[in-house]
Write an enzyme that holds these catalytic residues in place. Sequence first.
Site: not given
Length: 342
Positions: A143, A149, A285, A306
Amino acid sequence: MAIPSAPLVAVLGCLYLCSAVLAARELGDDDAAMAARHERWMAQYGRVYKDAAEKARRFEVFKANVAFIESFNGGGGRKFWLGVNQFADLTNYEFRATNTNKGFIPSTVRVPTGFRYENVSIDALPATVDWRTKGAVTPIKDQGQCGCCWAFSAVAAMEGIVKLSTGKLISLSEQELVDCDVHGEDQGCEGGLMDDAFKFIVNNGGLTTESNYPYTAADGKCKGGSGSAAATIKGYEDVPANDEAALMKAVASQPVSVAVDGGDMTFQFYSGGVMSGSCGTDLDHGIVAIGYGTAGDGTKYWLLKNSWGTTWGENGFLRMEKDISDKRGMCGLAMEPSYPTA
Ligand SMILES: *[C@@H]1O[C@H](CO)[C@@H](O)[C@H](O)[C@H]1NC(C)=O
């Protein structure tokens, strides 16, 4: 050409070597080695500083972070370890303030939804789940400096259910969400909420592909248009909060969006193993749970994807301790999980 005599060579050689040694002494041998390490790190991550003062300041931060990482890794009884990654010249205070970390905006009110996996028997679930092995997880994305996110988390969960319901793994567009989804909590690079992304996707008739609407890591004008959707979802459901058993039922069935507190220094520099111990629960997040299992030492873990590239964590993935005494889960991962429905 005159050939220098042996004594002259020795003297010249010493002049050269001794001056290098003196220079290193002036800076301190350790600092010289650390400065060289900082240079290599800058080259590796393409970091450029605006002037010498900024570089000197960043070097001090880098040095302090390396010291923290090495002392953490040297401590006994750890289930996980840290590494000098792309965030190594940021203080933890700065890291928390970056859009890389703080893109998740918790929902103020969670409207109750159904939970289709409520009657799944925990005993009937497999001991290990890894949706990568079923081809339901696209490669790790990055990102960058955009606080979206929430879009990466929602898209990853959607890519999973689309694969499981249609048999096709399609990399979908986060940028379409960043540019076009401006309802609810969703504000492009300034943050958002996965549930609001799912609602948008339903109303939008789906999402287009990553290649059709590529990621720019910046807010942009919506170039969307319904009709170009490559895949869609019917809706979404929330996993009952603070219930890792319920989360297990959901993750055994499909990849699930989760929010975590990603602001701790141990999260900033996580490099491998099963993250455990103390962690915050100020959700900031969005990531996605893609499985669970048990490590060699018997520690149960969640497997998560992630969106910070492959230089963070286990090639971009993360394992966090599962079934801990705090019902909110490691870093709050059980507080607000949800998944799209097909
Ligand atoms: C779970 O079981 C209860 C009791 O049989 C039933 O009322 C409920 O509809 C079931 N839930 C789902 C999602 O099937």
